[in-house]
Write a protein that holds these residues in place. Structure first.
Motif, mmCIF file in Angstrom:
data_model
loop_
_atom_site.group_PDB
_atom_site.id
_atom_site.type_symbol
_atom_site.label_atom_id
_atom_site.label_comp_id
_atom_site.label_asym_id
_atom_site.label_seq_id
_atom_site.Cartn_x
_atom_site.Cartn_y
_atom_site.Cartn_z
ATOM 1 N N ALA A 474 0.820 -1.210 0.000
ATOM 2 C CA ALA A 474 0.000 0.000 0.000
ATOM 3 C C ALA A 474 0.856 1.264 0.000
ATOM 4 C CB ALA A 474 -0.936 -0.011 1.204
ATOM 5 N N GLU A 475 1.955 1.248 0.723
ATOM 6 C CA GLU A 475 2.819 2.431 0.803
ATOM 7 C C GLU A 475 3.384 2.800 -0.562
ATOM 8 O OE1 GLU A 475 6.884 3.906 3.146
ATOM 9 O OE2 GLU A 475 5.901 2.019 3.694
ATOM 10 N N GLU A 476 3.827 1.783 -1.330
ATOM 11 C CA GLU A 476 4.373 2.033 -2.658
ATOM 12 C C GLU A 476 3.272 2.508 -3.610
ATOM 13 O OE1 GLU A 476 7.178 1.998 -5.940
ATOM 14 O OE2 GLU A 476 7.152 2.445 -3.801
ATOM 15 N N ARG A 477 2.108 1.934 -3.478
ATOM 16 C CA ARG A 477 0.965 2.341 -4.308
ATOM 17 C C ARG A 477 0.650 3.821 -4.083
ATOM 18 N NH1 ARG A 477 -2.625 -0.968 -2.127
ATOM 19 N NH2 ARG A 477 -1.864 -2.696 -3.386
ATOM 20 N N GLU A 478 0.627 4.230 -2.850
ATOM 21 C CA GLU A 478 0.319 5.621 -2.515
ATOM 22 C C GLU A 478 1.420 6.559 -2.967
ATOM 23 O OE1 GLU A 478 -0.415 5.540 1.647
ATOM 24 O OE2 GLU A 478 -2.211 4.264 1.464
ATOM 25 N N ARG A 479 2.680 6.112 -2.856
ATOM 26 C CA ARG A 479 3.798 6.966 -3.291
ATOM 27 C C ARG A 479 3.740 7.231 -4.783
ATOM 28 N NH1 ARG A 479 8.549 6.930 -5.723
ATOM 29 N NH2 ARG A 479 8.377 4.714 -6.281
ATOM 30 N N LEU A 480 3.547 6.178 -5.569
ATOM 31 C CA LEU A 480 3.505 6.323 -7.018
ATOM 32 C C LEU A 480 2.344 7.220 -7.452
ATOM 33 C CD1 LEU A 480 4.208 2.627 -8.110
ATOM 34 C CD2 LEU A 480 5.718 4.590 -8.459
ATOM 35 N N TYR A 481 1.188 6.985 -6.874
ATOM 36 C CA TYR A 481 0.020 7.772 -7.263
ATOM 37 C C TYR A 481 0.159 9.220 -6.802
ATOM 38 C CZ TYR A 481 -4.822 9.002 -8.227
ATOM 39 O OH TYR A 481 -5.957 9.596 -8.719
ATOM 40 N N GLY A 482 0.801 9.424 -5.665
ATOM 41 C CA GLY A 482 1.046 10.785 -5.187
ATOM 42 C C GLY A 482 1.928 11.561 -6.147
ATOM 43 N N GLN A 483 2.953 10.907 -6.686
ATOM 44 C CA GLN A 483 3.835 11.558 -7.663
ATOM 45 C C GLN A 483 3.075 11.861 -8.953
ATOM 46 O OE1 GLN A 483 6.344 12.626 -5.623
ATOM 47 N NE2 GLN A 483 7.708 12.218 -7.351
ATOM 48 N N TRP A 484 2.210 10.935 -9.345
ATOM 49 C CA TRP A 484 1.392 11.157 -10.539
ATOM 50 C C TRP A 484 0.521 12.402 -10.384
ATOM 51 C CZ3 TRP A 484 0.125 10.411 -15.452
ATOM 52 C CH2 TRP A 484 -1.187 10.659 -15.868
ATOM 53 N N THR A 485 -0.131 12.548 -9.247
ATOM 54 C CA THR A 485 -1.015 13.704 -9.048
ATOM 55 C C THR A 485 -0.224 15.008 -9.091
ATOM 56 O OG1 THR A 485 -0.873 13.451 -6.635
ATOM 57 C CG2 THR A 485 -2.720 12.392 -7.740
ATOM 58 N N LYS A 486 1.020 14.987 -8.640
ATOM 59 C CA LYS A 486 1.872 16.168 -8.747
ATOM 60 C C LYS A 486 2.160 16.481 -10.219
ATOM 61 C CE LYS A 486 5.500 16.555 -6.135
ATOM 62 N NZ LYS A 486 6.737 16.171 -5.408
ATOM 63 N N ALA A 487 2.423 15.445 -11.006
ATOM 64 C CA ALA A 487 2.691 15.646 -12.431
ATOM 65 C C ALA A 487 1.461 16.206 -13.139
ATOM 66 C CB ALA A 487 3.113 14.321 -13.066
#
Length: 499
Positions: A474-487
């Motif tokens: 879950a932590e990796e899932r949230e990290r990746l999606y968080g970076q996407w939302t910044k992009a």
């Protein structure tokens, strides 16, 4: 019926497929051909209606030949089609007055923004679509404004309108039938879901004659017979359904809460929400999934307009790969995306952002970035966009989606399907036959003609090829999606803030 077949047409955005289907949902034969994509300006995408028709007719004949069948062995014809691509043609001659304006076209983006404060909320409430350039009615408005004498001819009844399905039915019947289906009507951005009729107030505002619109019929029902000159016999046309709704049906998603995801030129996620008209407030679309015997089933839909076409861009425009299938090998060749995120907002952002001012953005590039990282980022972007509208769909439906069926050309990519399962934290189910979109059209035609007696009878031949289970923390899932939302944030408002 045992020795007869269904002929189904999938008139897509980049090409047309015709398939011959048997009672066990097996494809006996098929034929496919691409047609020309015209880009007369950076914000414009057009097709030649006559080329679409000629390609469709040729593929129907080619499929019959490949199956070694006579036209008399076809029980019925079903049609599914790219949606919201709009056309106008002369009622008597069948001559188009202008090229088809494709659903990806952005020429009306400024007009949309200028009327958003007045019409945005009202149009969304009545049509189920957030106000956007995708509205077929805006393409018709543009034609009425820019094609000489078009409005006068339409008001006189000489020019009629329709999307691809109505055009093909008109041509197949020799100009005798001008009709569409409930599912296709509802994706046009000018059908009032509450009154169950064309949205007259909107047509009046655009000064587009509603009299030019096709008759709305059930998706599984009678749409006329083919002109005898085409195949030597009259073949009934008994199915007509929009492509994404067709994919939902083709996957057997007839129960409320069932979900399918289609990865084609764009990516579409559809949830069957049953027979009650839902109220969406999170940016997802509310559509008619299908109508059978007067009974309507609804769907929530989220879509991203540039996903598979982002891979095509990587191949044809950026020239970083020679073959789209190469992206899977490249994605596997690197441990991660190298911090690179690609927001393929070439035509703006669709659900749930509906931002016509966004533009494509690649961010996070370093001196260590390779084409493998760019290829992986392109594939990842398909799934990130899917998660964007899945979040909204969950909020609207209250349903936690744990499993989804997938179809479309990109689902053959195992790496992509596993990443989708990982990021969405849901099982991804891939059928043996990935061409489920065209199967929905076959089922609609077969049900109306009596070829199949029920949904259960039709679906008995559907088989699962592979299931992908989530295996990401879950932590990796949230990290990746968080970076996407910044992009995504950096891509938004670009054409208004690039000075």
């Amino acid at each position: 019926m045992a020795n007869k077949y269904i002929l189904a047409i999938d008139a897509g955005t980049t090409g047309t497929r015709a398939v011959i289907v048997d009672r066990d949902s097996n494809i006996k034969a098929q034929a496919y051909s691409e047609f020309t994509q015209f880009h007369p300006a950076p914000d414009r995408v057009e097709h030649d209606p006559e080329e679409i028709w000629q390609t469709t007719y040729a593929m129907m004949k080619k499929a019959l030949k490949a199956a070694d069948l006579k036209p008399t062995e076809i029980s019925a014809i079903g049609i599914t089609n790219q949606r919201s691509t709009r056309m106008a043609w002369n009622r008597q001659t069948g001559q188009p007055i202008y090229p088809a304006i494709v659903w990806q076209d952005m020429r009306n983006a400024n007009m949309v923004e200028s009327i958003r404060s007045e019409w945005g909320e009202k149009a969304y409430k009545h049509t189920g679509w957030p106000l956007c350039p995708l509205y077929s009615s805006l393409g018709l408005w543009w034609m009425m404004e820019n094609v000489p004498n078009a409005r006068q001819q339409a008001e006189a009844g000489d020019v009629i309108f329709g999307n691809v399905d109505a055009w093909l039915i008109y041509k197949l019947t020799g100009g005798k039938v001008h009709a569409t289906s409930a599912s296709n009507a509802t994706v046009a951005g000018y059908y009032d879901l509450y009154k169950d009729e064309w949205y007259k107030e909107w047509f009046d505002f655009l000064n587009v004659p509603v009299s030019g619109m096709p008759e709305v019929r059930d998706d599984s029902g009678f749409f006329g017979v083919t002109d005898p000159e085409l195949f030597g016999v009259e073949i009934p046309i008994t199915g007509n359904i929009g492509d994404q709704q067709s994919g939902l049906l083709g996957q057997g998603c007839i129960e409320a809460g069932s979900v399918k995801c289609t990865h084609g030129t764009g990516t579409f996620l559809n949830m069957n929400v049953g027979e009650k008209l839902p109220d969406s407030r999170s940016g997802t679309n509310v559509l008619i999934a299908w109508r059978i015997n007067g009974k309507t089933t609804y769907t929530l839909e989220g879509y991203a307009s540039v996903t598979g076409s982002a891979v095509q861009w990587l191949r044809d425009r950026a020239e970083l790969i020679e073959d789209s299938a190469k992206t899977e090998e490249l994605a596997r060749s690197v441990a991660d995306n190298g911090g690179v995120y690609f927001v393929p907002a070439m035509t703006g952002l669709a659900a749930p952002y509906w931002d016509t001012s966004a533009r494509g953005t690649i961010i996070g590039i370093t001196l260590g970035t390779s084409r493998a990282h760019l290829a992986r980022a392109t594939l990842e972007s398909i799934v990130y966009q899917t998660k964007d509208f899945l979040q909204s769909m969950r909020a609207d439906s209250g349903v936690e989606i744990k499993s989804m069926r997938v179809d479309g050309g990109a689902v053959r990519n195992d790496w992509l399907m596993q990443f989708q399962s990982n990021l969405l934290n849901a099982e991804v189910v891939r059928p043996t036959n990935p061409e489920t979109t065209v199967m929905g059209a076959a089922y609609m035609a077969g049900l109306a003609s009596g070829y199949w007696s029920s949904f259960e009878d039709a679906f008995s031949g559907i088989k699962v090829e592979k299931r992908f289970k989530p295996r990401m923390e879950a932590e990796e899932r949230e990290r990746l999606y968080g970076q996407w939302t910044k992009a995504v944030h950096h891509s938004r408002g670009w054409i208004n803030n690039n000075g």
